[in-house]
Write a protein that holds these residues in place. Structure first.
Motif, PDB file in Angstrom:
ATOM      1  N   LEU A   1       0.811  -1.219   0.000  1.00 38.55           N
ATOM      2  CA  LEU A   1       0.000   0.000   0.000  1.00 38.55           C
ATOM      3  C   LEU A   1       0.847   1.273   0.000  1.00 38.55           C
ATOM      4  O   LEU A   1       0.310   2.368  -0.144  1.00 38.55           O
ATOM      5  CB  LEU A   1      -0.925   0.009   1.223  1.00 38.55           C
ATOM      6  N   ASN A  17      -7.936  -1.543  -4.571  1.00 42.88           N
ATOM      7  CA  ASN A  17      -8.280  -2.939  -4.292  1.00 42.88           C
ATOM      8  C   ASN A  17      -8.635  -3.128  -2.824  1.00 42.88           C
ATOM      9  O   ASN A  17      -9.576  -3.853  -2.488  1.00 42.88           O
ATOM     10  CB  ASN A  17      -7.106  -3.855  -4.663  1.00 42.88           C
ATOM     11  N   TRP A  18      -7.878  -2.469  -1.949  1.00 47.11           N
ATOM     12  CA  TRP A  18      -8.153  -2.589  -0.514  1.00 47.11           C
ATOM     13  C   TRP A  18      -9.525  -1.987  -0.180  1.00 47.11           C
ATOM     14  O   TRP A  18     -10.301  -2.584   0.576  1.00 47.11           O
ATOM     15  CB  TRP A  18      -7.063  -1.871   0.284  1.00 47.11           C
ATOM     16  N   HIS A  54     -12.238  -4.287  -1.290  1.00 45.73           N
ATOM     17  CA  HIS A  54     -12.303  -5.457  -0.407  1.00 45.73           C
ATOM     18  C   HIS A  54     -12.957  -5.113   0.928  1.00 45.73           C
ATOM     19  O   HIS A  54     -13.661  -5.939   1.525  1.00 45.73           O
ATOM     20  CB  HIS A  54     -10.889  -5.999  -0.182  1.00 45.73           C
ATOM     21  N   LYS A  55     -12.748  -3.874   1.408  1.00 39.60           N
ATOM     22  CA  LYS A  55     -13.272  -3.454   2.713  1.00 39.60           C
ATOM     23  C   LYS A  55     -14.612  -2.722   2.612  1.00 39.60           C
ATOM     24  O   LYS A  55     -15.142  -2.256   3.627  1.00 39.60           O
ATOM     25  CB  LYS A  55     -12.254  -2.552   3.413  1.00 39.60           C
ATOM     26  N   LYS A  89      -5.962   2.436   8.256  1.00 43.90           N
ATOM     27  CA  LYS A  89      -5.193   1.340   7.666  1.00 43.90           C
ATOM     28  C   LYS A  89      -3.704   1.669   7.667  1.00 43.90           C
ATOM     29  O   LYS A  89      -2.863   0.824   8.017  1.00 43.90           O
ATOM     30  CB  LYS A  89      -5.682   1.061   6.245  1.00 43.90           C
TER      31      LYS A  89
END
Length: 397
Positions: A282, A309-310, A313-314, A333
């Motif tokens: 990241l 992408n994170w 996903h979250k 994060k």
């Protein structure tokens, strides 16, 4: 045999390597960095056995590989990250049990062979220099059968002083190798308050320059006579690590001029901290700050594709990078990344606060504004500190 050349020829690193190519009689294919990868890229079409690069490009390749792994689903995704996890403890010439050897063969057949194919399928060696390469990146590529060799030198030393080699016992990950023939190195431990066995790296040999053109005063500042020899002061801080066959591998810990001093009088080497944090997918770029401040902080450029992408996903709705760098969950994060990695450093070296930065730092800007990176992708710390003076002042407000 074919090799690929894409680093700037106006720099002595690639120019000196070119002399090696000519001496060996290989075919040199010249290209830029804008069309290296992909099925129709230069790597795939040339299929080189070797090329030189800088760590930042290797990090970019790793990020691309990692993001492709994140896009997989089910068994394929699990297999990808299982294979990747094998490289966590990779060492050159490692001795494996029968079961571990079988695991590596499966991983190589199903995963790593595809990575090598993406680099043309013929690459036997990649030489990297100009900046430190994170050990995690070295382990990943070397474990996948793509042998990366770190080397070290300066323009003033023509330029090579040390290098890791392909021969048995010739590589120690995390170091820049051992001295080339004809070069003597020593560590001046009296040159500052560094760690045990650390000091400024001094070099002597026929490859060292005679001096700076028409600058006798500056020349005198970088040479020192010890034991009847004239030693060049590199300005880099390092130490020796014993290796096989009595070899003394050189580990560079920082650049003398880049050490920052906190208001408490403690010296902090930013490069090792930055290298460790850049291993997280990241983190695109990072610069440690804290000169004459009570604590160490950092400016962080997020890796945009990985962050998208994170967020997906979250379940975090992506709007724009400008908004995401202030989103509470995104900030949380990055704080977790800092909390996870901080214990690897001493209390004074730990990052206490950070600021996320929107725009990626580049070696060239289309609007001709001053760039944040050198042509070999090293941080221009003075430029970055000036450009982000407001953000840095907010950290210490």
């Amino acid at each position: 045999e074919k090799v690929l050349s894409f680093l700037p020829m106006c720099h002595i690193y690639e120019r000196a390597v070119s002399f090696v190519y000519y001496y060996k009689g290989v075919s040199v294919y010249y290209c830029g960095t804008d069309n290296l990868s992909g099925p129709e890229g230069d790597l795939a079409s040339v299929r080189p056995v070797a090329f030189t690069t800088v760590p930042r490009l290797l990090e970019k390749i790793y990020e691309t590989i990692y993001n492709k792994g994140l896009a997989l689903e089910g068994a394929k995704r699990n297999l990808f990250f299982w294979a990747l996890s094998l490289t966590d403890n990779y060492e050159p010439e490692q001795k494996l049990s029968f079961i571990d050897g079988l695991k590596w063969k499966v991983a190589d057949k199903l995963i790593f062979s595809k990575w090598r194919a993406a680099l043309g399928g013929n690459v036997r060696m990649i030489v990297t220099g100009a900046a430190p390469c994170p050990v995690k990146i070295l382990r990943v590529f070397c474990g996948a059968g793509i042998h990366i060799k770190e080397a070290y030198g300066l323009t003033e030393t023509s330029p090579t002083l040390t290098g890791n080699r392909m021969e048995p016992g010739g590589t120690l990950l995390g170091t820049v190798g051992y001295a080339v023939d004809g070069v003597d190195l020593r560590i001046d431990t009296s040159s500052g308050d560094y760690g045990e066995g650390e000091g400024e790296i001094l070099a002597h040999g026929p490859n060292v320059m005679m001096g700076y053109y028409k600058k006798p005063e500056v020349t005198a500042e970088v040479f020192r006579e010890i034991d009847g020899k004239k030693w060049f002061c590199t300005g880099d801080i390092g130490k020796f690590i014993p290796g096989e066959g009595g070899r003394q591998f050189l580990k560079i810990t920082d650049r003398k001029k880049e050490l920052l001093k906190t208001s408490g009088g403690k010296y902090v080497a930013p490069a090792p901290i930055e290298n460790r944090f850049r291993e997280d997918f990241l983190v695109e770029q990072i610069m440690v700050v804290g000169e004459q401040q009570k604590f160490v902080s950092a400016l962080i450029v997020p890796a945009e594709e990985a962050l998208k992408n994170w967020c997906e996903h979250k379940g975090v709705a992506w709007t724009s990078m400008d908004e995401m760098i202030s989103h509470p969950k995104v900030l949380g994060k990055y704080q977790k990344i800092i909390d996870r990695l901080n214990p690897q450093f001493s209390h004074i070296e730990q990052i206490k606060k950070f600021k996320l930065v929107r725009h990626q730092w580049l070696p060239v800007h289309e609007d001709q504004s001053e760039s944040e990176l050198t042509p070999t992708l090293k941080l221009k710390r003075r430029v970055i500190r000036k450009k982000f003076e407001k953000e840095i002042s907010e950290i210490y407000a």
